[in-house]
Design a protein around this motif. Structure first.
Motif, PDB file in Angstrom:
ATOM      1  N   CYS A 150       0.846  -1.209   0.000  1.00 51.36           N
ATOM      2  CA  CYS A 150       0.000   0.000   0.000  1.00 51.36           C
ATOM      3  C   CYS A 150       0.881   1.259   0.000  1.00 51.36           C
ATOM      4  O   CYS A 150       0.580   2.240  -0.707  1.00 51.36           O
ATOM      5  CB  CYS A 150      -0.925   0.003   1.216  1.00 51.36           C
ATOM      6  SG  CYS A 150      -2.133  -1.323   1.165  1.00 51.36           S
ATOM      7  N   ARG A 151       1.962   1.224   0.772  1.00 49.33           N
ATOM      8  CA  ARG A 151       2.869   2.378   0.804  1.00 49.33           C
ATOM      9  C   ARG A 151       3.497   2.589  -0.582  1.00 49.33           C
ATOM     10  O   ARG A 151       3.579   3.709  -1.091  1.00 49.33           O
ATOM     11  CB  ARG A 151       3.962   2.162   1.858  1.00 49.33           C
ATOM     12  CG  ARG A 151       4.935   3.350   1.962  1.00 49.33           C
ATOM     13  CD  ARG A 151       6.068   3.078   2.915  1.00 49.33           C
ATOM     14  NE  ARG A 151       6.984   2.054   2.400  1.00 49.33           N
ATOM     15  CZ  ARG A 151       8.029   1.574   3.087  1.00 49.33           C
ATOM     16  NH1 ARG A 151       8.267   1.988   4.322  1.00 49.33           N
ATOM     17  NH2 ARG A 151       8.815   0.656   2.558  1.00 49.33           N
ATOM     18  N   GLY A 152       3.921   1.485  -1.196  1.00 48.09           N
ATOM     19  CA  GLY A 152       4.541   1.584  -2.518  1.00 48.09           C
ATOM     20  C   GLY A 152       3.573   2.189  -3.525  1.00 48.09           C
ATOM     21  O   GLY A 152       3.934   3.031  -4.350  1.00 48.09           O
ATOM     22  N   PHE A 153       2.318   1.771  -3.434  1.00 50.06           N
ATOM     23  CA  PHE A 153       1.307   2.276  -4.371  1.00 50.06           C
ATOM     24  C   PHE A 153       1.078   3.772  -4.140  1.00 50.06           C
ATOM     25  O   PHE A 153       1.045   4.571  -5.083  1.00 50.06           O
ATOM     26  CB  PHE A 153      -0.006   1.500  -4.195  1.00 50.06           C
ATOM     27  CG  PHE A 153      -1.061   1.887  -5.181  1.00 50.06           C
ATOM     28  CD1 PHE A 153      -1.106   1.297  -6.438  1.00 50.06           C
ATOM     29  CD2 PHE A 153      -1.993   2.867  -4.885  1.00 50.06           C
ATOM     30  CE1 PHE A 153      -2.076   1.663  -7.364  1.00 50.06           C
ATOM     31  CE2 PHE A 153      -2.956   3.255  -5.800  1.00 50.06           C
ATOM     32  CZ  PHE A 153      -2.994   2.637  -7.050  1.00 50.06           C
TER      33      PHE A 153
ATOM     34  N   THR B  86       1.642   6.697  -6.895  1.00 50.68           N
ATOM     35  CA  THR B  86       0.457   7.305  -7.532  1.00 50.68           C
ATOM     36  C   THR B  86      -0.132   8.476  -6.745  1.00 50.68           C
ATOM     37  O   THR B  86      -0.970   9.207  -7.266  1.00 50.68           O
ATOM     38  CB  THR B  86      -0.664   6.258  -7.692  1.00 50.68           C
ATOM     39  OG1 THR B  86      -1.092   5.865  -6.375  1.00 50.68           O
ATOM     40  CG2 THR B  86      -0.210   5.045  -8.458  1.00 50.68           C
ATOM     41  N   GLY B  87       0.251   8.593  -5.488  1.00 46.74           N
ATOM     42  CA  GLY B  87      -0.335   9.650  -4.654  1.00 46.74           C
ATOM     43  C   GLY B  87      -1.729   9.304  -4.156  1.00 46.74           C
ATOM     44  O   GLY B  87      -2.446  10.157  -3.633  1.00 46.74           O
TER      45      GLY B  87
ATOM     46  N   ASN C 116     -13.263   4.913  -1.972  1.00 44.92           N
ATOM     47  CA  ASN C 116     -11.829   4.659  -1.813  1.00 44.92           C
ATOM     48  C   ASN C 116     -11.333   3.698  -2.882  1.00 44.92           C
ATOM     49  O   ASN C 116     -12.109   3.160  -3.659  1.00 44.92           O
ATOM     50  CB  ASN C 116     -11.553   4.096  -0.417  1.00 44.92           C
ATOM     51  CG  ASN C 116     -12.430   2.874  -0.161  1.00 44.92           C
ATOM     52  OD1 ASN C 116     -13.156   2.451  -1.059  1.00 44.92           O
ATOM     53  ND2 ASN C 116     -12.364   2.316   1.026  1.00 44.92           N
ATOM     54  N   ALA C 117     -10.024   3.507  -2.914  1.00 44.92           N
ATOM     55  CA  ALA C 117      -9.430   2.597  -3.893  1.00 44.92           C
ATOM     56  C   ALA C 117      -9.075   1.284  -3.201  1.00 44.92           C
ATOM     57  O   ALA C 117      -8.592   1.280  -2.072  1.00 44.92           O
ATOM     58  CB  ALA C 117      -8.189   3.242  -4.490  1.00 44.92           C
TER      59      ALA C 117
END
Ligand code: FES
Length: 648
Positions: A161-164, A168-169, A204-205
């Motif tokens: 999740c952090r990487g995403f 992408t912000g 949300n995503a």
């Protein structure tokens, strides 16, 4: 073979083994050869006629009491029970796909189920796509994550999740236990290089899938318009929003009845709901398979399916009991369907693929109409517009950015070519435009694909009725002038008829005709639609001249002549420049929702803002309808530009 018998269907040469006493109609369905059965197997419509070439059948249902029939013989497939091994010939007109299989090649036969269509130009839909930035509902993002160490001990899931979010912000989470269960070994097996598929919901995503390596270049999705009679589908490449292909096929539920009411009734029979669901899911899966094969797409790279359909079709796709749709006070189980797993609806795409359904308004104004409004942009404009969507029924929406009112007119499927003696969908070989020479009565026509004519589609019928009226072969009541001397006008098996195409010029083994019964069907259909619009306008204290744009949508074919639609009294007699023929707005809307995530919410808002008007509850609707049962209308003053209307 005990109580089982082998049935061989020709010319397909398909063989099925069925229990003794199965109807030939069911046997054909088991062989994946859906037959036309407008009455849902009641033995009334006579459309399921097949030829038993060898073997014995026994009459049942309405035909019960008739003797056992030894072949050869013509029988109604729904009224004939298999009593021995059979050979059965299926004539082209009894096939739901409307065409004989092409040659002996199995693959070609499969393709024969589908007809390519050119999407009619939909300028407003394209405008919408340009006006709203491309932002697909589902995206695939490739991540190269740092491996954990003693200074960075974030859990695997938080790491993804952090990487995403860094890339992408956008914040993201997952609700899939399967994703979490598989995550540990997956990340370590691929050196922390993964592709995440993310569904951008209204709030949300959410991560829907995590795959090893870089698969971000292959985001595909499907869009479908699930109509009562036809299903249209497109394969979409989401990164650039490109449509890679369009297909249309028949809705095989038609084997269980031609309209939503018959199908709701059928759904109450044992296994009825299951069969109706399977019929539509199978049709979607076959289309998906065919698209993937033709375009070399891996099913695992398909992340979403966006559908729009009427309320009953969506209930049946999701296997939701639709019975309350036809029971007073006509309340569906759900108008707004949350995003669900496509697999839960029996749709075979990637295992984590999602299904998005356009929201409906009521039992009889569904997601196909809200998607249509989205495509036309009625809800975004200050000007008052109308959308008239003519499918198996006619739905009408009147309004602008401040208010919208909708209704459903029981038009029946005549404009889709259904229930007509020589009717055909808007597929290759359908006569879609015609003119009649006023002196010789010779007919010049154009067919879809320029093929030899096989039947007549909606736009062809509209042209035909206009031409018959203008040449005075037909009176304003819809009766032929029998005294007119014309070799094309004759008394047929079902009364007076006009020969549109002689058999020698046709691709079928009979003359293509239009009968008085067909004209009556068309008259009722156009009256229902015109009077529905007139009622909505009256309710809002408006007239047709107050409407700036009239969007016409539906499966007429791509050649609908607006002038002909006005001339027969289907559309109001206003300045022709106000009309826009939109083609399939339901499909266009489903695609817009897929490619522009903000439109998901926008559709929900417009559906919530749309009022449903029940025509049958309006005391004046029936008067409007009766007055419209005339060409173009009982009140000729409503159609000042229609010349034949002004003559006696
Ligand atoms: S008569 Fe067989 S389905 Fe209608």
């Amino acid at each position: 073979m005990g109580n089982k018998h082998k049935v061989t269907f020709f010319p397909d040469r398909k063989v099925v083994v069925v229990d003794a006493g199965t109807t030939v109609l069911s046997a054909a369905l088991s062989a994946q050869i859906p037959l036309v059965s407008i009455c849902g197997g009641e033995g009334v419509c006579g459309k399921c006629r097949v030829i038993v070439k060898s073997g014995t059948v026994e009459a049942c249902g309405r035909a019960k009491g008739a003797a056992r029939a030894d072949a050869p013989g013509t029988v109604l497939a729904c009224q004939a029970l298999v009593m021995s091994d059979l050979s059965v010939e299926i004539p082209p007109e009894a096939r739901l796909d409307g065409s004989a299989p092409a040659g002996e090649d199995a693959d070609l036969r499969r393709k024969g189920l589908f007809e390519r269509i050119e999407e009619a130009a939909a300028p407003e839909a394209r405008f919408q796509e340009r006006a709203v930035a491309l932002a697909p509902v589902v995206t695939k993002v490739y991540l190269e994550l740092p491996a954990p160490d003693l200074n960075d001990r974030l859990s695997d899931l938080e790491r993804v999740c952090r990487g995403f979010a860094r890339k992408t912000g956008v914040g993201v989470d997952t609700s899939s236990l399967a994703n979490i269960r598989e995550l540990g070994p997956l990340l370590r097996s691929c050196d922390w290089k993964v592709t995440v598929t993310v569904l951008h919901g209204t709030e949300n995503a959410q991560i829907t899938a995590i795959e090893a390596g870089d698969r971000s270049a292959r985001p595909y999705a499907f869009v479908f318009d699930i109509g009562t009679t036809t299903i249209s589908g497109q394969l979409v490449e989401c990164q650039q929003g490109r449509v890679l292909g369009t297909k249309v096929t028949y809705n095989r539920q038609a084997t269980f009845g031609s309209d939503v009411i018959t199908r709701i009734i059928y759904a109450q029979a044992p296994d009825g709901l299951e069969r109706l669901h399977a019929a539509v899911a199978d049709a979607l899966n076959e289309m998906i398979e065919a698209f993937c094969r033709e375009h070399g797409v891996d099913l695992n790279d398909v992340s979403a399916v966006s559908v729009a359909g009427n309320t009953t079709m969506i209930h049946l796709l999701l296997k939701i009991d639709p019975r309350h749709i036809r029971q007073e006070p006509y309340v569906p189980v759900a108008n707004v369907i949350p995003q669900v797993r496509a697999a839960d609806a029996g749709i075979k795409i990637g295992p984590h693929g999602v299904l998005l359904c356009a929201p409906g308004v009521s039992s009889y104004v569904g997601g196909d109409i809200t998607a249509g409004v989205l495509a036309c942009g009625i809800h975004r404009s200050q000007d008052v517009s109308v959308l008239i969507d003519i499918g198996t029924n006619g739905e009408i929406v009147l309004g602008n950015s401040e208010w919208m009112i909708s209704c459903a007119a029981s038009a029946g499927p005549a404009f889709e070519g259904s229930g007509m003696s020589c009717g055909l969908r808007a597929v290759r070989g359908a006569l879609q435009a015609c003119r009649i020479d006023p002196k010789t009565h010779e007919v010049s026509f154009q067919t879809i694909g320029n093929d030899k004519p096989r039947g007549i589609c909606g736009s062809g019928y509209i042209d035909l009725v206009r031409a018959l009226l203008e040449t005075h072969l037909l009176d304003k009541n819809g009766r032929f002038h029998q005294e007119t001397k014309s070799k094309r006008l004759r008394r047929g098996r079902e009364g007076w008829e006009f020969v549109v195409v002689w058999q020698r010029e046709a691709a079928v083994d009979h003359d293509i005709t239009v009968t008085e019964a067909d004209i009556d069907n068309l008259k009722r259909a156009k009256a229902a639609i015109y009077s529905g619009l007139a009622t909505l306008l009256r309710h809002m204290d408006m007239t047709a001249t107050d409407v700036k744009r009239i969007y016409l949508a539906g499966g007429f074919g791509t050649a609908l002549d607006i002038e002909s639609a006005v001339q027969i009294g289907l559309a109001p007699d206003v300045e022709r420049g106000r009309f826009v023929f939109m083609g399939n707005t339901s499909l266009a809307g489903a695609r817009l929702r897929l490619l522009h995530r903000e439109l998901i919410k926008e559709t929900q808002t417009l559906a919530a803002n749309m009022t449903y008007f029940e025509l049958s509850a309006d005391p004046q609707y029936m008067d409007e309808y009766m007055a419209a049962l005339f060409f173009p209308h009982t009140e000729a003053t409503r159609f000042p530009s229609v010349r034949y209307a002004q003559s006696r």
